[in-house]
Design an enzyme around this catalytic site. Structure first.
Site, PDB file in Angstrom:
ATOM      1  N   PHE A  53      40.830  46.052  29.944  1.00  0.00           N
ATOM      2  CA  PHE A  53      40.899  45.682  31.375  1.00  0.00           C
ATOM      3  C   PHE A  53      41.989  44.637  31.836  1.00  0.00           C
ATOM      4  O   PHE A  53      41.989  43.546  31.136  1.00  0.00           O
ATOM      5  CB  PHE A  53      39.296  45.029  31.834  1.00  0.00           C
ATOM      6  CG  PHE A  53      38.483  46.104  32.288  1.00  0.00           C
ATOM      7  CD1 PHE A  53      38.883  47.454  32.839  1.00  0.00           C
ATOM      8  CD2 PHE A  53      37.276  46.006  32.229  1.00  0.00           C
ATOM      9  CE1 PHE A  53      37.943  48.384  33.141  1.00  0.00           C
ATOM     10  CE2 PHE A  53      36.262  46.832  32.841  1.00  0.00           C
ATOM     11  CZ  PHE A  53      36.481  47.860  33.177  1.00  0.00           C
ATOM     12  N   GLU A  54      42.337  44.817  32.934  1.00  0.00           N
ATOM     13  CA  GLU A  54      42.901  43.551  33.783  1.00  0.00           C
ATOM     14  C   GLU A  54      44.520  43.388  33.156  1.00  0.00           C
ATOM     15  O   GLU A  54      44.818  42.050  33.055  1.00  0.00           O
ATOM     16  CB  GLU A  54      42.224  42.621  33.942  1.00  0.00           C
ATOM     17  CG  GLU A  54      40.667  42.725  34.568  1.00  0.00           C
ATOM     18  CD  GLU A  54      40.901  43.294  35.997  1.00  0.00           C
ATOM     19  OE1 GLU A  54      41.751  43.565  36.417  1.00  0.00           O
ATOM     20  OE2 GLU A  54      39.760  43.376  36.551  1.00  0.00           O
ATOM     21  N   GLY A  55      44.914  44.321  32.423  1.00  0.00           N
ATOM     22  CA  GLY A  55      45.975  43.854  31.739  1.00  0.00           C
ATOM     23  C   GLY A  55      45.718  44.147  30.006  1.00  0.00           C
ATOM     24  O   GLY A  55      44.889  42.973  29.926  1.00  0.00           O
TER      25      GLY A  55
END
Length: 592
Positions: free
Chosen positions: A402-404
């Site tokens: 997630f999120e990079g």
């Protein structure tokens, strides 16, 4: 390092910080504690009794509960009062985020809505857009989703293929393309969608459910977070009103990357809450599970696991609230009604992009360790779905993606620091040069007097090690450094360990100043144990990086200098962890 009283992002690697400047959970106000209690009561009273149904992906129930959360103000913490929210400080919204973690998939549904779904409009919307959407998002009347990932672009967000073309009459942008793995897609009303205008200018749009040409694909069958909706989106000549352009054409990256920064930080806060629950579940189980006529909690190796789980959670928590305090200072004077609110927001958030990546990597990996150890303590029962530790284990895996991904974030951490230095925002290169002159002299034998004195020294040496290795890397590779991913990852790991160690150390010193050494005994033990083990990681990463960059006599000389910087007195971590374990086992919960 501070400018006009504001701490500069990344400055922790070259400066010392006064403990009084750091926000900690021990500083919570009565109002903040009440907000945490309200969130906890809602989760325990409304969400957990419906947990089984939520996990079966009951859209209607999830939306109903999200609207109840909205009635309590839990969806409007980050929405300014001027637009129907509570406009709370970032410490309060972080505490809400942490406390929600016990709700598993439902916490993700809320997190995606209040964070990456709503904040693009909070920070970058026009006054008209804010008036139109934020009051309804704050109550849950509208549910939001964030749409960045595509089948061919994940970490490379700017490689998106979805396009937008302004219609001939200038009234609509016509979108074509697809998005993948969109949280809340099944029941969201408002979608923040990224597309390239004319195939080149990366931009953001607010797209409403029901827009002609906009359709959803089927639910993904996932390893974990099963109670959250995850579906693909498709755009076939979808006509989005031109007024729903978010920000400026070609400036979508400012929105996407800064919202991802906030998302990374909020993800770390959720990891703190999940870590605490895993400790509670595991310590209770260890006290009741009998083997060889004794509770397994009495076995030292089980105690060691609980102690290490507690230490990692303490460090995570220290980092997260330290960072929340930084955001509070950066955003407290932001005028959300001003025409340049988006520019102000982007600058304030970008200041701590590096810290957000550090929080995300450390917390996601710490929770993976905690969840894994929790399953191990439960033994075979930990593999059975009836025991929640099994779900915590499955659900935690997505956090490293997630999120990079953590790999991308590891590259961003030193990369962002170097960029700040080149812009003149940090005197990093000057510090490197000063250290190189200093390293030519003999490092005297150190004596330490007082609690945590040696830990303060070890932290200072860790910072010097980073400057030494980082300086060599920049000098050797110069602009080609970005291609040396293994070296960058080692530098990132050193920075992560420095920020983690310093966060725990500053919090503990602040706790000692407030309550005395006796009441801070567990925090002192955890800080000592963590910094010693963290320092060993710093040494190992530095040794690997140096061995990658140099050979022969040059390498031997550098390793000799590293050896001088890594002198450390013997320390009995076994005894310290046994003390920590005893406290956790007695309390059957996370213990500060």
């Amino acid at each position: 390092m501070a400018t006009n009283g504001k701490i500069i992002g990344g400055s922790f690697i070259i400066d010392e910080l006064d403990a009084s400047r750091v926000a900690t959970p021990e500083d919570f106000s009565e109002e903040q504690r009440m907000i945490g209690d309200t969130t906890r009561d809602f989760i325990e009273g409304e969400v957990l009794p419906n947990d089984e149904h939520i996990e079966k992906l009951d859209y209607e129930l999830t939306v109903k509960l999200m609207r109840k959360a909205g009635e309590l103000g839990l969806l409007g913490a980050d929405v300014p009062e001027a637009f129907g929210g509570l406009g709370l400080d970032k410490i309060s919204s972080t505490l809400i985020n942490e406390t929600l973690a016990k709700a598993s998939s439902f916490a993700l549904s809320i997190g995606a809505h209040v964070g990456i779904g709503t904040l693009p409009i909070v920070f970058f919307g026009t006054t008209e857009q804010k008036d139109n959407y934020l009051p309804k998002l704050a109550t849950g009347e509208l549910i939001a989703a964030y749409c960045l990932t595509e089948p061919t672009s994940g970490s490379d967000a700017l490689g998106a293929k979805t396009t937008a073309r302004l219609s001939d009459d200038g009234q609509h942008y016509i979108l074509n393309g697809s998005k993948l793995y969109i949280t809340n897609a099944g029941f969201a009303d408002v979608f923040i969608v990224y597309a390239k205008v004319n195939g080149t200018d990366f931009s953001a749009f607010i797209v409403e459910k029901g827009t002609p040409g906009f359709t959803l694909g089927p639910e993904e069958k996932k390893m974990g977070i099963k109670g959250s909706s995850t579906r693909p989106l498709f755009f076939e000549d979808a006509h989005v009103p031109a007024r729903n352009l978010l920000g400026e054409v070609g400036k979508g990256h400012l929105i996407a990357f800064n919202i991802l920064n906030i998302g990374r930080f909020k993800l770390a806060a959720g990891c703190v809450g999940a870590g605490k629950e895993a400790i509670e579940l595991s310590s209770r189980y260890a006290n009741t599970r009998q083997q060889f006529n004794s509770p397994i909690a009495k076995f030292p190796l089980i105690g060691k696991k609980l102690a290490e789980m507690n230490i990692m959670t303490y460090v995570m928590e220290s980092m997260v609230y330290r960072t929340a305090g930084l955001f509070d200072e950066a955003l407290q004077h932001l005028d959300y009604t001003a025409p340049d609110a988006g520019t102000q927001s982007a600058k304030a958030i970008a200041e701590y992009a590096l810290e957000c990546s550090i929080n995300k990597v450390f917390a996601s990996e710490a929770l993976s360790f905690i969840a894994d150890e929790g399953v191990q303590i439960h033994g075979g029962y930990g593999f059975i779905q009836e025991y929640k530790i099994e779900r915590i284990y499955r659900d935690s895996r997505i956090n490293r993606i997630f999120e990079g991904t953590n790999e991308i974030n590891r590259l961003l951490i030193p990369g962002t620091l170097v960029k700040k230095a080149l812009k003149g925002e940090l005197p990093l290169l000057q510090k490197v040069q000063a250290l190189q002159r200093e390293l030519l002299s003999i490092v005297p034998v150190q004596t330490f007097d007082g609690v945590l004195a040696e830990e303060v020294h070890l932290l200072a040496m860790a910072k010097n090690i980073f400057l030494m290795v980082g300086g060599i890397a920049v000098q050797k590779y110069q602009m080609a450094l970005e291609k040396e991913q293994e070296v960058l990852a080692n530098l990132a790991d050193i920075m992560i360990q420095v920020f983690a160690s310093e966060s725990a150390l500053l919090r503990t010193r602040k706790l000692i100043a407030k309550s005395g050494e006796a009441k801070a005994a567990n925090a002192i033990d955890m800080t000592q144990a963590f910094i010693r083990e963290s320092f060993a990681i710093v040494e190992a990463r530095a040794r690997e990086a140096l061995s990658t960059m140099e050979t022969g006599d040059t390498l031997r000389t550098q390793l000799s200098v590293l050896k001088k910087l890594t002198r450390m007195n013997p320390f009995d971590t076994v005894a310290v962890k046994r003390r920590i374990a005893a406290r956790v086992i007695q309390g059957e919960k996370y213990i500060v």
